[in-house]
Write an enzyme that holds these catalytic residues in place. Structure first.
Site, short mmCIF file in Angstrom:
data_model
loop_
_atom_site.label_atom_id
_atom_site.label_comp_id
_atom_site.label_asym_id
_atom_site.label_seq_id
_atom_site.Cartn_x
_atom_site.Cartn_y
_atom_site.Cartn_z
N LYS A 94 6.11 26.88 -37.68
CA LYS A 94 5.15 27.95 -38.08
C LYS A 94 5.81 29.07 -38.54
O LYS A 94 6.85 29.25 -38.25
CB LYS A 94 3.99 28.41 -37.17
CG LYS A 94 2.84 28.97 -37.58
CD LYS A 94 1.79 27.76 -37.95
CE LYS A 94 0.46 28.33 -38.17
NZ LYS A 94 -0.56 27.30 -38.44
P1 NAD Z 1 -8.79 32.71 -43.62
O1 NAD Z 1 -7.79 34.07 -43.87
O2 NAD Z 1 -9.24 31.88 -44.86
O3 NAD Z 1 -10.02 33.27 -42.74
C1 NAD Z 1 -10.10 33.89 -41.86
C2 NAD Z 1 -11.43 34.48 -41.21
O4 NAD Z 1 -11.22 35.06 -40.08
C3 NAD Z 1 -11.85 35.52 -42.38
O5 NAD Z 1 -13.30 35.55 -42.57
C4 NAD Z 1 -11.69 36.84 -41.66
O6 NAD Z 1 -12.28 38.09 -42.23
C5 NAD Z 1 -11.84 36.53 -40.11
N1 NAD Z 1 -11.38 37.31 -39.33
C6 NAD Z 1 -10.09 37.91 -39.28
N2 NAD Z 1 -10.11 38.86 -38.19
C7 NAD Z 1 -11.18 38.56 -37.39
C8 NAD Z 1 -11.76 39.24 -36.17
N3 NAD Z 1 -10.86 39.96 -35.54
N4 NAD Z 1 -13.06 39.08 -35.87
C9 NAD Z 1 -13.60 38.04 -36.55
N5 NAD Z 1 -13.35 37.43 -37.76
C10 NAD Z 1 -12.11 37.75 -38.13
O7 NAD Z 1 -7.77 32.01 -42.48
P2 NAD Z 1 -8.32 30.18 -42.26
O8 NAD Z 1 -7.30 29.25 -43.07
O9 NAD Z 1 -9.83 29.86 -42.28
O10 NAD Z 1 -7.63 30.17 -40.59
C11 NAD Z 1 -8.58 30.47 -39.56
C12 NAD Z 1 -7.98 29.95 -38.43
O11 NAD Z 1 -8.16 28.66 -38.42
C13 NAD Z 1 -6.45 30.54 -37.90
O12 NAD Z 1 -6.50 30.66 -36.62
C14 NAD Z 1 -5.76 29.46 -38.45
O13 NAD Z 1 -4.71 29.25 -37.78
C15 NAD Z 1 -6.72 28.11 -38.22
N6 NAD Z 1 -6.30 27.15 -39.20
C16 NAD Z 1 -6.22 27.12 -40.44
C17 NAD Z 1 -6.07 25.98 -41.03
C18 NAD Z 1 -6.10 25.91 -42.47
O14 NAD Z 1 -5.89 24.72 -43.19
N7 NAD Z 1 -6.44 26.98 -43.20
C19 NAD Z 1 -5.65 24.62 -40.38
C20 NAD Z 1 -5.71 24.59 -39.12
C21 NAD Z 1 -6.03 25.87 -38.43
#
Ligand code: NAD
Length: 409
Positions: free
Chosen positions: A102
């Site tokens: 990561k």
């Molecule tokens: P993203 O940047 O597309 O979206 C993140 C969302 O969370 C946004 O809507 C943002 O405004 C919101 N956010 C940020 N801080 C916040 C807070 N304090 N309170 C409430 N909402 C908040 O990111 P993503 O890719 O959707 O990732 C989200 C989570 O999923 C992360 O923990 C990431 O590690 C995990 N994840 C993502 C993937 C992927 O394929 N993108 C895969 C596995 C895990």
């Protein structure tokens, strides 16, 4: 407690049940390589922007390191170590031939122009290109990064090493990406939710959901759940939440988000806070934003009966104990959000074969992998009377440990 400590706490719970020796535990929790690089770029203002970039390569006993890149102001060494370790167990739980890594850059992407983001990404790859590659370490999107960032990575890497689309996954479909990758994590969240509800003799249709985070994972999960007849009563982002007891109209919400980049201000619901969302009266709660969301107090106030961890590490160990005591079922991150890395694996395979799969094929294969992994984790949890998190860690740790022993230390 810091994030890496929390991940190791979960690791230890499972390692004790597996009766792992102290030496083996140390071997498995220690990252193989920790990189920290300075990423300095010229900002649009003409000033110099100094940023720190991280890449932690945790374990590659089962295959090349694999894991996302995060652009966020909270990115630091400890978080990268924690998330890299989770990736090791995640790729093993869903049985992919990868290890775990990561990384990311400590920055606020919302405050950077597109040009600045591109320069930042290219400079980061200039610094780490020797350590990544299709057979070494394959980055992917995470919070704050998307398919455009992955396209820049592929292009920058090619300047040093030649054409290797398999160096990074989550690329645009027009540039060697895979159909279904962008929505894969959200699709997987829906699949495991369906499986978990089925074990409780329920289905998604008619069930009430709240989703924290309306980015890639949260918004796609919402759409797939809605398509199965689930009611999305609330969603949130970093700025606040919107609620509608009748269920949100997601098409209208998406138009609002496309225009304002926020869920707040949406006319088809009432405004509220993230805290209200996490404690509201729903059947299923899906954290899909940051880590470290649930502490013991909040866990005591949660009213949902099922939590599906779309986000990585949303639950501190103290909160996990509360959920267990309260019989709230938690589908853990290393299983619930594995859809992204599963389809990243399919993208990597397609790139190596120079052969494109159809969306149907991707979705079918993803469903098979996720439902099989869910069944294995669920069965072990039932058989041993333990949480699905400990069961998932046990399966992941056993597979990685076995690979380590077979390869020789
Ligand atoms: P993203 O940047 O597309 O979206 C993140 C969302 O969370 C946004 O809507 C943002 O405004 C919101 N956010 C940020 N801080 C916040 C807070 N304090 N309170 C409430 N909402 C908040 O990111 P993503 O890719 O959707 O990732 C989200 C989570 O999923 C992360 O923990 C990431 O590690 C995990 N994840 C993502 C993937 C992927 O394929 N993108 C895969 C596995 C895990």
């Amino acid at each position: 407690m810091h994030s890496f400590e929390a991940t190791n706490y979960y690791f230890d719970l499972a390692a004790r049940r597996l009766d792992l020796s102290k030496n083996m535990r140390t071997l498995l929790v220690t990252p193989e390589r920790d990189l920290v690089v300075e990423v300095a770029i010229e900002l649009d203002s003409g000033e110099i922007g100094n940023f720190l970039g991280y890449r932690v390569q945790h374990d590659n006993a089962r295959g090349p390191f694999k894991g996302g890149l995060r652009y966020h102001p909270h990115v630091d060494h400890d978080e990268a170590r924690s998330l890299a370790s989770l990736m090791t167990w995640k790729t093993a739980v869903v049985d992919l031939p990868f290890g775990g890594a990561k990384g990311g850059i400590n920055c606020d992407p919302a405050k950077l122009s597109r040009g600045e983001l591109e320069r930042l990404t290219r400079k980061f790859i200039e610094k780490i290109h020797d350590f990544i590659g299709p057979d070494k370490d394959i980055p992917a999107p995470d919070m704050g990064t998307d398919s455009q960032v992955m396209a820049w990575i592929m292009n920058e890497y090619a300047k040093y090493e030649g054409f290797h689309p398999a160096v990074v996954t989550g690329k645009p479909v027009e540039l060697h990406g895979s159909p279904g990758r962008e929505a894969a994590t959200g699709y997987g969240v829906m699949l495991v939710t369906r499986e978990a509800l089925a074990r409780l003799n329920q289905s998604i249709a008619g069930t009430r959901f709240a989703i924290q985070g309306y980015g890639n994972v949260g918004a796609h999960a919402a759409r797939f759940i809605r398509a199965q007849g689930g009611h999305i009563l609330a969603v949130s982002d970093a700025y606040g939440a919107v609620f509608n007891p009748e269920g949100l109209d997601l098409d209208a919400l998406d138009q609002h988000v496309a225009a304002s980049r926020k869920v707040v201000g949406f006319k088809g619901g009432e405004p509220g806070t993230n805290e209200q969302l996490l404690t509201m009266d729903v059947d299923v709660l899906i954290p899909a934003a940051l880590g470290g969301v649930f502490d013991a107090a909040l866990a005591g106030a949660v009213r949902a009966r099922l939590i599906v961890e779309g986000a990585n590490s949303p639950t501190w160990p103290e909160a996990d104990e509360v959920f267990e005591r309260r019989n709230i079922v938690v589908v853990p991150d290393i299983l619930a959000n594995a859809g992204g890395v599963i389809v990243s694996y399919f993208e990597w395979v397609q790139n190596l074969q120079h052969f494109r799969w159809t969306l149907d094929q991707v979705r079918r294969e993803q469903e098979i992998r996720m439902t099989e992994a869910f069944q294995k984790v669920y069965d072990l949890a039932q058989r041993k009377g333990i949480s699905m998190r400990t069961a998932a860690f046990m399966i992941g740790i056993s597979r990685v440990g076995r690979a380590r022993i077979l390869s020789g230390i």
